[in-house]
Design a protein around this motif. Structure first.
Motif, PDB file in Angstrom:
ATOM      1  N   ALA A  47      79.727  57.013  39.785  1.00  0.00           N
ATOM      2  CA  ALA A  47      78.554  56.215  39.448  1.00  0.00           C
ATOM      3  C   ALA A  47      77.518  57.025  38.684  1.00  0.00           C
ATOM      4  O   ALA A  47      76.879  56.507  37.749  1.00  0.00           O
ATOM      5  CB  ALA A  47      77.940  55.638  40.726  1.00  0.00           C
ATOM      6  N   GLU A  48      77.339  58.286  39.035  1.00  0.00           N
ATOM      7  CA  GLU A  48      76.319  59.092  38.368  1.00  0.00           C
ATOM      8  C   GLU A  48      76.609  59.261  36.876  1.00  0.00           C
ATOM      9  O   GLU A  48      75.692  59.420  36.065  1.00  0.00           O
ATOM     10  CB  GLU A  48      76.191  60.461  39.033  1.00  0.00           C
ATOM     11  N   ASP A  49      77.893  59.187  36.479  1.00  0.00           N
ATOM     12  CA  ASP A  49      78.240  59.302  35.058  1.00  0.00           C
ATOM     13  C   ASP A  49      77.667  58.130  34.259  1.00  0.00           C
ATOM     14  O   ASP A  49      77.292  58.286  33.093  1.00  0.00           O
ATOM     15  CB  ASP A  49      79.758  59.345  34.882  1.00  0.00           C
ATOM     16  N   VAL A  50      77.606  56.959  34.878  1.00  0.00           N
ATOM     17  CA  VAL A  50      77.064  55.780  34.204  1.00  0.00           C
ATOM     18  C   VAL A  50      75.580  55.987  33.913  1.00  0.00           C
ATOM     19  O   VAL A  50      75.088  55.695  32.816  1.00  0.00           O
ATOM     20  CB  VAL A  50      77.272  54.512  35.051  1.00  0.00           C
ATOM     21  N   TRP A  51      74.859  56.500  34.912  1.00  0.00           N
ATOM     22  CA  TRP A  51      73.421  56.711  34.719  1.00  0.00           C
ATOM     23  C   TRP A  51      73.157  57.801  33.685  1.00  0.00           C
ATOM     24  O   TRP A  51      72.279  57.661  32.829  1.00  0.00           O
ATOM     25  CB  TRP A  51      72.763  57.081  36.045  1.00  0.00           C
ATOM     26  N   LYS A  52      73.933  58.874  33.734  1.00  0.00           N
ATOM     27  CA  LYS A  52      73.732  59.972  32.782  1.00  0.00           C
ATOM     28  C   LYS A  52      73.932  59.506  31.348  1.00  0.00           C
ATOM     29  O   LYS A  52      73.177  59.886  30.448  1.00  0.00           O
ATOM     30  CB  LYS A  52      74.701  61.115  33.093  1.00  0.00           C
ATOM     31  N   GLN A  53      74.947  58.658  31.118  1.00  0.00           N
ATOM     32  CA  GLN A  53      75.240  58.194  29.766  1.00  0.00           C
ATOM     33  C   GLN A  53      74.447  56.946  29.390  1.00  0.00           C
ATOM     34  O   GLN A  53      74.436  56.547  28.226  1.00  0.00           O
ATOM     35  CB  GLN A  53      76.736  57.916  29.624  1.00  0.00           C
ATOM     36  N   GLN A  54      73.820  56.316  30.387  1.00  0.00           N
ATOM     37  CA  GLN A  54      73.049  55.089  30.168  1.00  0.00           C
ATOM     38  C   GLN A  54      73.881  54.003  29.493  1.00  0.00           C
ATOM     39  O   GLN A  54      73.391  53.239  28.651  1.00  0.00           O
ATOM     40  CB  GLN A  54      71.785  55.377  29.356  1.00  0.00           C
ATOM     41  N   ARG A  55      75.136  53.953  29.866  1.00  0.00           N
ATOM     42  CA  ARG A  55      76.025  52.910  29.366  1.00  0.00           C
ATOM     43  C   ARG A  55      77.242  52.834  30.274  1.00  0.00           C
ATOM     44  O   ARG A  55      77.610  53.804  30.934  1.00  0.00           O
ATOM     45  CB  ARG A  55      76.452  53.180  27.922  1.00  0.00           C
ATOM     46  N   ILE A  99      72.325  61.376  41.964  1.00  0.00           N
ATOM     47  CA  ILE A  99      71.948  59.991  42.266  1.00  0.00           C
ATOM     48  C   ILE A  99      70.614  59.961  42.998  1.00  0.00           C
ATOM     49  O   ILE A  99      69.739  59.130  42.704  1.00  0.00           O
ATOM     50  CB  ILE A  99      73.045  59.295  43.099  1.00  0.00           C
ATOM     51  N   ASN A 100      70.421  60.856  43.951  1.00  0.00           N
ATOM     52  CA  ASN A 100      69.149  60.898  44.683  1.00  0.00           C
ATOM     53  C   ASN A 100      67.985  61.193  43.741  1.00  0.00           C
ATOM     54  O   ASN A 100      66.890  60.626  43.883  1.00  0.00           O
ATOM     55  CB  ASN A 100      69.218  61.964  45.783  1.00  0.00           C
ATOM     56  N   ASN A 101      68.216  62.085  42.772  1.00  0.00           N
ATOM     57  CA  ASN A 101      67.156  62.377  41.793  1.00  0.00           C
ATOM     58  C   ASN A 101      66.865  61.166  40.919  1.00  0.00           C
ATOM     59  O   ASN A 101      65.707  60.889  40.590  1.00  0.00           O
ATOM     60  CB  ASN A 101      67.570  63.565  40.917  1.00  0.00           C
ATOM     61  N   PHE A 102      67.916  60.444  40.547  1.00  0.00           N
ATOM     62  CA  PHE A 102      67.718  59.257  39.727  1.00  0.00           C
ATOM     63  C   PHE A 102      66.874  58.224  40.467  1.00  0.00           C
ATOM     64  O   PHE A 102      65.981  57.594  39.885  1.00  0.00           O
ATOM     65  CB  PHE A 102      69.066  58.634  39.345  1.00  0.00           C
ATOM     66  N   ASP A 130      80.585  46.306  32.789  1.00  0.00           N
ATOM     67  CA  ASP A 130      79.886  45.473  33.771  1.00  0.00           C
ATOM     68  C   ASP A 130      80.204  45.910  35.190  1.00  0.00           C
ATOM     69  O   ASP A 130      79.323  45.955  36.053  1.00  0.00           O
ATOM     70  CB  ASP A 130      80.224  43.998  33.558  1.00  0.00           C
ATOM     71  N   ASP A 131      81.480  46.260  35.462  1.00  0.00           N
ATOM     72  CA  ASP A 131      81.856  46.694  36.812  1.00  0.00           C
ATOM     73  C   ASP A 131      81.233  48.040  37.158  1.00  0.00           C
ATOM     74  O   ASP A 131      80.773  48.253  38.294  1.00  0.00           O
ATOM     75  CB  ASP A 131      83.376  46.782  36.924  1.00  0.00           C
ATOM     76  N   GLU A 132      81.225  48.960  36.203  1.00  0.00           N
ATOM     77  CA  GLU A 132      80.648  50.288  36.464  1.00  0.00           C
ATOM     78  C   GLU A 132      79.154  50.190  36.738  1.00  0.00           C
ATOM     79  O   GLU A 132      78.628  50.904  37.610  1.00  0.00           O
ATOM     80  CB  GLU A 132      80.916  51.203  35.265  1.00  0.00           C
ATOM     81  N   ILE A 133      78.466  49.314  36.034  1.00  0.00           N
ATOM     82  CA  ILE A 133      77.025  49.139  36.257  1.00  0.00           C
ATOM     83  C   ILE A 133      76.764  48.526  37.626  1.00  0.00           C
ATOM     84  O   ILE A 133      75.818  48.914  38.326  1.00  0.00           O
ATOM     85  CB  ILE A 133      76.424  48.287  35.129  1.00  0.00           C
ATOM     86  N   ASN A 176      79.862  57.315  45.974  1.00  0.00           N
ATOM     87  CA  ASN A 176      79.370  58.341  46.893  1.00  0.00           C
ATOM     88  C   ASN A 176      78.093  58.983  46.340  1.00  0.00           C
ATOM     89  O   ASN A 176      78.121  59.610  45.275  1.00  0.00           O
ATOM     90  CB  ASN A 176      80.437  59.418  47.094  1.00  0.00           C
ATOM     91  N   PRO A 177      76.953  58.814  47.016  1.00  0.00           N
ATOM     92  CA  PRO A 177      75.698  59.367  46.495  1.00  0.00           C
ATOM     93  C   PRO A 177      75.759  60.885  46.385  1.00  0.00           C
ATOM     94  O   PRO A 177      76.245  61.575  47.281  1.00  0.00           O
ATOM     95  CB  PRO A 177      74.660  58.925  47.530  1.00  0.00           C
ATOM     96  N   SER A 178      75.268  61.401  45.274  1.00  0.00           N
ATOM     97  CA  SER A 178      75.217  62.848  45.053  1.00  0.00           C
ATOM     98  C   SER A 178      73.763  63.256  44.871  1.00  0.00           C
ATOM     99  O   SER A 178      72.850  62.427  44.885  1.00  0.00           O
ATOM    100  CB  SER A 178      76.011  63.196  43.791  1.00  0.00           C
TER     101      SER A 178
END
Length: 660
Positions: A333-341, A280-283, A344-347, A275-277
Motif C-alpha cells: 500500500a505504501e508504494d501507491v502513496w509514494k507514487q501518488q497513482r 504509512i504512519n508518517n503519511f 482502483d483496487d490498489e487505492i 500491513n502498516p509500516s
C-alpha cells in the motif's frame, strides 16, 4: 424451475498446468460469441427445413438453430464448432456474419468452412477469405477476431458453417441457451485425465437431459428444444439465469473446501499488502490531526486518496514512462502513496492501510461487479470477484466506502457494488457477505424547468438538472474519460426523449463537476414548438418530462425473469410555464397520489397564479430487485403512472385576447 447448480466430481487426477487467466478469458469470449462445431459434417437439408417459413416452436422468431455442436478435445488440443441456422425474417440475416475472437500467437482459427442454402436447394459456398481484425492491443497483449459473412443470404436460407480453434485448451463452458430457439444440440468434452487436479462441473439446465460420462471418461450432453436465452427489460446479469454447464479443474472435492482455502489465501495476501509500516504512519500524520474524531479521520483520508491518480480512469504508464518517472512495481500500500497513482483496487487497499494506521477499524472487501454478474458459490473461481470496497466502523455502525471509484462521495457505494457479494476480511480468513442496497434518498434527480410559452406555440427557457448519487457519479466519471464534446453529445442524447415532441434540449454546462461531495448540476437550454392551438384552446403536455416517456413493464403482461432496476431512485420534477398574454388555465393535471405500499409512490400537483402554472411531479422507488411473482403489482403500478403522466395542460384564450 431451473435446477440448482450442482458440483459433481468427474475424476480425481489431472496433469499439466492450467492456462493463464487471460487465456481463459479470451476463449471464454469466443465460446460466448459463437459456439459452433467442426467435426460434424455438413448435413443435407430436409424438404421441411427448406420450406419452413415460421416455426411453431418459436412463434415470431427471426431465426432458429436447427442444430448446434461443440467438441473439446484436450488430448489433441482443439475446440470445434458447428452450426445450422434457419433464417425466418430480415432480422435473422444478421446471423450470416460470424465473429470469432482469439489471441494471436497462442491460438489459431483453422478449417473455416461455410455455405448458404436457398429454399430451392441451391448451395452457395463460402469462398471469400475471412478478415482478421484487431479488437484490443497493448504492448504485451492483443485480441484479434476472424470475421466472415456467409454469401447470398435470403429470408428462408439455411446458414451452415464450422471451424476449429487450436491452441491451449481448457475445461469448457457450454452455454446451452442462445439468442434463438435451438432444436437440437450436442456437446462433447474429452478431458486429459491424469495428474493432481480433479475435474468438476456445475450445471444450470431446466430440462430432463443429463450430462453423461462414458467408460473412457468422455462427457457429453445431447439436448433438444432449448428455449432462447431470456430477453426482457431490466434483467439481472445473464450468468444467474442462462442455461449452462461449466467445467473446471481443482484440487478440492467440495465448494466449501475450495472457498475456505481461497479465502485464507486471499486474506494472507491482503494483510501483507495493507500491513502498516513506518511510512504509512508518517503519511497518516500528514492527513489527520490528533483531535479529529473517527468520522473526521475517515473523511480526511478518503479525500486524500481520492486525489491520487486513479489509472482506472486515466491509463497505465508505458515501460518507458515508468523508467523516466522512476516508477516501481506496486507491491504494498505504501508504494501507491509514494507514487501518488494506482489502480482502483490498489487505492482502495491504500485507504484501508491509512485508516488502520489512524486507529480506525477498516476492513477490505472484494465483491462482484453487479453490472457484470452475480456471485455464484458453485463456480469455484475467485476470478468472479472484481473490485475492492472498504467497510469502516464508525459509531458502532458499518459504513461502506468506495475509495477506488473516482468521484464517489464519502459514505456511498457505486451502485454496481450494492447488493454485491464477496469476501470480507475477518481476522486471518475471509467470510462471505453481501453489501446493503442503496436507498432512494441517495439517488435523487431533480429537473427544474422555467419555460416561456408564446401565442404561436413556441417555447423558450432553461432546465436545471440536479443530481446526487449514481447519476452524478456516472457523468463525473464520463467526464474523466472523455472530452467536453463527447460528454455534451451523450448528455444531449440522454435528455432527448425526456422533452416533448418538437422541443429541442441542448446541454450547456455543468456546475460542481469537480466537487464530488456536492450536487452535480447540468444547465440545459430549451427551445422549439410546444403544444397545439385549436380555436380558443392551447393544449400543452401537462407533465413536460413525461410526455414521451417509455414507461417500462406496461406492454408486457407476464414476466419470467427477476427484475433488476440497478438501484432505488427518486425523480423530482417542477416545471413553471409562463403563459402567453391573454391566456388562462382551463384545466391542469389533477392531483395524483399513486402508491405501492413499501415499494413506490407517485405524486402530481399543479397550481396556477399570476400568469403562470407550476406542475410538480415526484416519483420515489425504494426497491432494486424483485421476484417475478411481484410482477403483477409492478406492472399495475407503472400502468397507473403511465396514465397519470399523459395528462394535459389546457389554456383558454380570453375574448380580449381574440381581438388583438
Amino acid at each position: 424451475m431451473i435446477s440448482l447448480l450442482r458440483i459433481i466430481s468427474i475424476s480425481s487426477m489431472r496433469s499439466s498446468t492450467r492456462p493463464l487467466p487471460w487465456v481463459r478469458a479470451a476463449l471464454g469470449i469466443l465460446v460466448l460469441a459463437s459456439p459452433v462445431l467442426l467435426l460434424a459434417q455438413f448435413q443435407q437439408p430436409t424438404d421441411n427445413e427448406l420450406k419452413m417459413t415460421s416455426d411453431p416452436k418459436a412463434p415470431g422468431a427471426a431465426a432458429v438453430y436447427l442444430y448446434r455442436e461443440e467438441i473439446t478435445d484436450e488430448s489433441d488440443h482443439f475446440h470445434s464448432f458447428y452450426e445450422r441456422i434457419k433464417v425466418l425474417t430480415e432480422n435473422g440475416k444478421e446471423l450470416a456474419t460470424v465473429r470469432i475472437p482469439y489471441v494471436p500467437g497462442a491460438d489459431k482459427i483453422t478449417k473455416i468452412e461455410g455455405r448458404t442454402i436457398h429454399t430451392d436447394g441451391t448451395v452457395i459456398p463460402l469462398t471469400v477469405k475471412p478478415d482478421n481484425l484487431i479488437d484490443f492491443k497493448t504492448k504485451n497483449y492483443q485480441v484479434d477476431s476472424v470475421v466472415f459473412t456467409l454469401p447470398s443470404v435470403e429470408v428462408g436460407s439455411i446458414l451452415e458453417y464450422r471451424y476449429r480453434y487450436s491452441g491451449e485448451t481448457f475445461a469448457p463452458t457450454w452455454w446451452i441457451q442462445q439468442p434463438y430457439f435451438v432444436h437440437k444440440a450436442h456437446y462433447s468434452f474429452h478431458p486429459e485425465l491424469s495428474g493432481l487436479l480433479g475435474l468438476m462441473y456445475a450445471t444450470r439446465i431446466d430440462s430432463d437431459e443429463k450430462v453423461v460420462k462414458d467408460k473412457k471418461g468422455n462427457i457429453t450432453l445431447d439436448i433438444a428444444d432449448v428455449p432462447p436465452e431470456p430477453n426482457e427489460d431490466w434483467m439481472p446479469p445473464l450468468n444467474t439465469i442462462r442455461w449452462r454447464v461449466e467445467f473446471y479443474y481443482t484440487r478440492v472435492n467440495t465448494a466449501k473446501e475450495f472457498w475456505d482455502k481461497a479465502g485464507k489465501s486471499w486474506a494472507s495476501w491482503v494483510l501483507e499488502f495493507i500491513n502498516p509500516s513506518g511510512h504509512i504512519n508518517n503519511f497518516v500524520a500528514q492527513i489527520v490531526a490528533p483531535g479529529d474524531t473517527d468520522e473526521q479521520k475517515a473523511a480526511k483520508i478518503y479525500a486524500a486518496v481520492q486525489k491520487i491518480e486513479n489509472t482506472r480512469f486515466t491509463r497505465t504508464k508505458s515501460e518507458a514512462e515508468r523508467k523516466k518517472n522512476k516508477l516501481k512495481d506496486i507491491n504494498k500500500a505504501e508504494d501507491v502513496w509514494k507514487q501518488q497513482r494506482g489502480t482502483d483496487d490498489e487505492i482502495a487497499l491504500l485507504y484501508v492501510a491509512l485508516a488502520r494506521a489512524a486507529g480506525l477499524n477498516a476492513i477490505p472487501m472484494k465483491v462482484v461487479d453487479r453490472s457484470r454478474a452475480l456471485f455464484d458459490y458453485t463456480i469455484l473461481s475467485t476470478n468472479q470477484l472484481d473490485d475492492y470496497i472498504v467497510i469502516v466502523e464508525l459509531g458502532g455502525k458499518d459504513i461502506y466506502l468506495d475509495p477506488g471509484q473516482k468521484m464517489c462521495p464519502f459514505g456511498n457505494l457505486h451502485w454496481k457494488h450494492t447488493l454485491a457479494s464477496g469476501f470480507r476480511l475477518a481476522e486471518k480468513k475471509a467470510v462471505f457477505v453481501t453489501t446493503p442496497p442503496g436507498t432512494y434518498k441517495q439517488a435523487v434527480v431533480q429537473r427544474v424547468g422555467d419555460l416561456s410559452v408564446s401565442t404561436d406555440g413556441s417555447v423558450q427557457g432553461t432546465v436545471r438538472v440536479v443530481m446526487t448519487g449514481p447519476d452524478a457519479l456516472r457523468w463525473r466519471q464520463l467526464a474523466l474519460e472523455n472530452d467536453t464534446e463527447e460528454v455534451k453529445k451523450q448528455f444531449d442524447e440522454s435528455i432527448r426523449d425526456e422533452v416533448p415532441e418538437g422541443v429541442q434540449a441542448s446541454f450547456d454546462h455543468f456546475l460542481a463537476l469537480d466537487d464530488y461531495q456536492a450536487n452535480l448540476v447540468a444547465i440545459v437550454n430549451v427551445s422549439g414548438n410546444l403544444g397545439a392551438i385549436t380555436g380558443k384552446h392551447f393544449i400543452l403536455p401537462g407533465l413536460f418530462f413525461q410526455s414521451r416517456a417509455l414507461h417500462p413493464f406496461v406492454a408486457q403482461d407476464k414476466r419470467l425473469t427477476p427484475i433488476d432496476l440497478q438501484y432505488a431512485r427518486m425523480e423530482q420534477d417542477s416545471v413553471t410555464y409562463h403563459l402567453p398574454a391573454g391566456y388562462t388555465v382551463e384545466s391542469a393535471p389533477r392531483s395524483s397520489d399513486i402508491t405501492w405500499p413499501d415499494h413506490a409512490m407517485l405524486r402530481i400537483a399543479s397550481v396556477a397564479k399570476d400568469g403562470s402554472v407550476i406542475v410538480a411531479r415526484s416519483f420515489a422507488r425504494n426497491f432494486t430487485l424483485l421476484d417475478p411473482k411481484a410482477y403483477s403489482d409492478l406492472r399495475d403500478l407503472y400502468q397507473k403512472i403511465a396514465t397519470a403522466d399523459q395528462q394535459q395542460l389546457v389554456l383558454t384564450r380570453s375574448s380580449a385576447a381574440k381581438g388583438n
